[in-house]
Design a protein around this motif. Structure first.
Motif, short mmCIF file in Angstrom:
data_model
loop_
_atom_site.label_atom_id
_atom_site.label_comp_id
_atom_site.label_asym_id
_atom_site.label_seq_id
_atom_site.Cartn_x
_atom_site.Cartn_y
_atom_site.Cartn_z
N LEU A 199 0.94 -1.11 -0.06
CA LEU A 199 -0.36 0.25 0.38
C LEU A 199 1.22 1.12 -0.19
O LEU A 199 2.14 1.25 0.73
N SER A 200 0.08 2.50 -0.76
CA SER A 200 1.35 3.30 -0.83
C SER A 200 0.52 4.20 -0.49
O SER A 200 -1.77 4.70 -1.07
N PHE A 201 0.00 5.70 0.81
CA PHE A 201 -1.40 5.90 0.94
C PHE A 201 -1.01 7.79 1.95
O PHE A 201 0.30 7.08 2.69
N ALA A 202 -1.87 8.29 1.44
CA ALA A 202 -1.36 9.43 2.93
C ALA A 202 -2.47 10.86 2.10
O ALA A 202 -3.19 9.99 1.54
N VAL A 203 -2.66 11.60 3.28
CA VAL A 203 -3.68 11.94 3.34
C VAL A 203 -3.40 13.71 3.66
O VAL A 203 -2.60 14.11 4.26
N GLN A 204 -4.44 14.63 3.33
CA GLN A 204 -4.05 16.29 3.69
C GLN A 204 -4.78 16.19 5.25
O GLN A 204 -5.95 15.63 5.90
N ALA B 240 -4.22 6.63 -2.24
CA ALA B 240 -3.63 5.12 -2.04
C ALA B 240 -3.43 4.71 -3.36
O ALA B 240 -4.57 4.55 -4.18
N ILE B 241 -2.88 3.64 -3.37
CA ILE B 241 -3.11 2.64 -4.26
C ILE B 241 -2.59 1.30 -3.27
O ILE B 241 -1.88 1.47 -2.55
N TYR B 242 -3.26 0.83 -4.15
CA TYR B 242 -2.89 -1.12 -3.85
C TYR B 242 -2.20 -1.84 -4.47
O TYR B 242 -2.97 -1.31 -6.11
N PHE B 243 -1.31 -2.55 -4.31
CA PHE B 243 -0.16 -3.83 -5.69
C PHE B 243 -0.83 -4.63 -5.93
O PHE B 243 -1.27 -5.59 -4.13
N GLN C 129 -7.21 4.60 10.80
CA GLN C 129 -8.30 3.90 10.29
C GLN C 129 -8.17 3.32 8.43
O GLN C 129 -8.85 2.06 8.28
N PHE C 130 -7.69 3.64 8.02
CA PHE C 130 -6.99 3.35 6.84
C PHE C 130 -6.66 2.18 6.37
O PHE C 130 -7.26 1.11 5.65
N GLU D 150 -13.39 1.67 -1.44
CA GLU D 150 -14.14 1.46 0.39
C GLU D 150 -13.54 2.07 1.51
O GLU D 150 -14.02 2.59 2.09
N ALA D 151 -11.50 1.52 1.53
CA ALA D 151 -11.19 2.37 2.58
C ALA D 151 -11.33 4.00 2.56
O ALA D 151 -10.86 4.65 3.84
N VAL D 152 -11.04 4.50 1.39
CA VAL D 152 -10.68 5.65 1.41
C VAL D 152 -12.15 6.13 1.56
O VAL D 152 -12.01 8.00 1.45
N GLU D 153 -12.87 5.74 1.74
CA GLU D 153 -14.67 6.65 1.43
C GLU D 153 -14.78 6.16 3.30
O GLU D 153 -15.91 7.15 3.06
N ALA D 154 -14.85 5.41 3.59
CA ALA D 154 -14.79 4.59 4.58
C ALA D 154 -15.13 5.82 5.82
O ALA D 154 -14.39 7.07 6.07
N ALA D 155 -16.51 5.20 6.79
CA ALA D 155 -16.40 6.43 8.25
C ALA D 155 -14.86 6.01 8.86
O ALA D 155 -15.40 5.05 9.69
N ASN D 156 -14.51 7.20 9.22
CA ASN D 156 -13.92 7.43 10.10
C ASN D 156 -14.40 8.28 11.35
O ASN D 156 -14.97 8.52 11.52
#
Length: 616
Positions: A502-507, A591-594, A518-519, A532-538
């Protein structure tokens, strides 16, 4: 029409809701993936990929584009990145964060009756880092020239249709921008009307910035004509920004408006290529930048949470939210006290903070029956080895008594000044290619209302506000000339079985590693796909100190998504949480999933804001 019993519909309603499609589709790609905070900037990354560039080239083009488009950052800000190098199979850290300038001391700001450096203006500016970060990444790991990589940004500087979000922010900050002459010249495209800012869709031009970018390209091209290597030519452009005529105009414009940055400050600053920090979570290697960012707090939280059956608790159940909240409170309390610039003494106790034994001890103390508003930093020194003693043990007794503490003030929606400061946004950049290069970046700084330094077109960073002036608050993060402030910016890479996973970041300021944690758990524990994981309720906590403004905190403060069941709301209130609700709580995660089984990329870009991705 066939009718079904109401009881049957109610039985299947949760399943129907769960099976609904995400608001954005998953992005699929085989050759490359480019995701960032603006659609036009994602297009800039795709242009470089289509010209044969690798993920580092594309990421640099996206950073340059987002900086040019003022996506809550500009060219005078800072760039921090994690890069996976497929040739060495190692993760590399890029520290292109500016430092406090000459004269920036606690005494200087205290004489001005400031508890912290200001949020905006020349006295909030550290030295610019993004130009150096981009050039260093290109020189060391890219393949393209600066001329090629900056071409999309230069076209944007010539003129692009500005988005309503940015244009409206210019109008919103009119009173601030009015104070700074060079900012007014750039942002107030209609100085004779009530709305001085551009209209949405208006072609927004930045001639001074275009000239600055052209100077960088000219320096590179001149060096190439003299027979210099590609790398030497890139560093010639670097020198022109930090030691040449660009530096002179930047410093002149900064000091004219009351700033402190000097020519030696620019000339002496440098990019650090670092080894990042890593912990394993259920066999997955998770990498973050070191303690000059808040990134290790996510690693600490994972170490604590590894001691619990999160999947068994159930996604966003009362027990799950409470346990994760408590773990985050512990990790962020350590962040607030122990993190700082590793290039300045004293040495931060990162070995102890990231040890599994320390995490197990912290996990053991979690109160499962009530939110603990008094959670403070632990003592990692017994876990450091070598008989180390905590030099600030006495400060632990009074920690939390000096910074702003407002436990009883409710949050009133997204317009709440505290929340706006706490969630201060920037952008994120994710890029990957078929060769195996992966780049995760959280560039920032120089956001609106930015003070532009002279005729450079470059907005200065406001990162000084993340320092403290009193060691009682954070003894490792006290301001000092030449020192990096502790920042919230925090890209992430995860490897599984020795390969990118996984490669992921957020502002989002101090919410970043809350949302990223949580992602990650959404994917690993609950089997969500990347979209689904980037939109899910945190959920978001405000129990840690804000890194901005007045450095406030609200112990027990908790934001939930509006559709949280009433019984979960009730139980969390009984545990002592002060709850508010928002429509979307994931944050703008990219995010990117491999997918190694099929040899492809899965891209996720949250439905939270303007973030956008393109894959091929």
């Amino acid at each position: 029409m066939r009718k079904y019993p109401l009881t049957l519909l109610l039985l299947y309603l949760p399943l129907l809701v769960f099976c609904q499609a995400t608001q954005k589709p998953v992005l699929h790609g085989q050759h490359w993936m480019a995701i960032t905070g603006k659609p036009l900037a994602a297009t800039a990354g795709s242009m470089i990929f289509q010209q044969g560039g690798n993920a580092v080239d594309a990421a640099c083009a996206m950073i340059a584009a987002t900086s040019t488009m003022w996506d809550v950052l500009s060219w005078g800000g800072e760039t921090q990145a994690l890069i996976y190098n497929p040739k060495t199979k190692k993760v590399i850290g890029i520290n292109a964060l500016g430092v406090a300038p000459t004269g920036a001391t606690p005494a200087f700001y205290k004489q001005k009756n400031m508890q912290y450096p200001p949020e905006y203006g020349p006295l909030s500016a550290v030295t610019p880092g993004t130009p150096g970060g981009i050039i260093t990444m290109l020189a060391e790991y890219g393949t393209k020239s600066l001329k090629e990589v900056l071409a999309p940004a230069m076209e944007l500087a010539k003129g692009y249709p500005i988005e309503g979000q940015t244009a409206n922010s210019i109008q919103e900050y009119k009173k601030w921008i009015t104070q700074w002459p060079y900012s007014k010249q750039v942002f107030f495209t209609h100085p004779d009307r009530a709305r001085v800012a551009p209209d949405a869709g208006e072609i927004f031009r930045q001639q001074d910035l275009l000239a600055t970018l052209q100077k960088l390209v000219d320096a590179e091209q001149a060096a190439l004509k003299k027979g210099k290597s590609r790398k030497e030519a890139l560093y010639a452009a670097y020198d022109r920004f930090y030691k040449g005529d660009i530096a002179q105009e930047f410093v002149r414009g900064c000091q004219e408006q009351g700033g402190l940055i000097t020519l030696p400050d620019l000339a002496n600053w440098k990019v650090h290529i670092e080894e990042p920090m890593m912990v394993t979570y259920k066999g997955i290697e998770v990498y973050k930048l070191s303690q000059w960012t808040q990134g290790p707090a996510l690693l600490q939280a994972l170490n604590i949470l590894e001691n619990f059956d999160l999947k068994g608790m159930g996604y966003n159940s009362t027990r799950y939210i409470h346990t994760v909240y408590q773990a985050m409170s512990m990790a962020f309390a350590d962040r607030d006290f122990y993190y700082g610039d590793p290039y300045f003494p004293p040495e931060e106790p990162m070995k102890g903070l990231l040890s599994k034994a320390y995490a197990k001890e912290r996990a053991r103390t979690i109160n499962q029956e009530q939110n603990d508003t008094m959670i403070g930093p632990g003592d990692p020194y017994p876990f450091e080895g070598g008989g180390k003693q905590n030099p600030y043990f006495n400060l632990l007794k009074t920690w939390g008594h000096t910074a702003v503490y407002k436990p009883d003030e409710p949050i009133h929606g997204l317009d709440d000044p505290f929340l706006q400061t706490f969630l201060s946004g920037t952008t994120s950049v994710e890029a990957a290619d078929a060769e195996g290069w992966v780049v995760s970046v959280t560039p920032s700084g120089g956001w609106l209302p930015a003070t532009i330094a002279g005729h450079t077109g470059v907005g200065m960073s406001q990162r000084m506000q993340s320092f403290v002036l009193d060691e009682k608050e954070s003894p490792f993060n006290v301001m000092e000339p030449g020192k990096h402030p502790k920042v919230t910016l925090t890209p992430t890479l995860a490897l599984k079985d020795g390969k990118p996973y996984l490669s992921f970041a957020v502002q989002g300021g101090d919410s970043q590693d809350q949302n990223l944690l949580q992602f990650f758990l959404n994917v690993v524990e609950f089997g969500m796909n990347v979209q689904e994981a980037v939109e899910a309720a945190n959920f978001n906590s405000y129990q840690m100190y804000s890194s901005f403004g007045a450095h406030e905190r609200k112990p027990g403060g908790l934001t939930l998504q509006q559709n949280t069941p009433f019984w979960t709301r009730k139980e969390l209130k009984q545990l002592g949480y002060k709850i508010d609700y928002q429509e979307r709580t994931s944050g703008p995660i990219n995010a990117i999933y491999f997918d190694w089984q099929h040899g492809s990329f899965w891209g996720g870009s949250s439905n939270h804001g303007e973030d956008y991705g393109i894959g091929w």
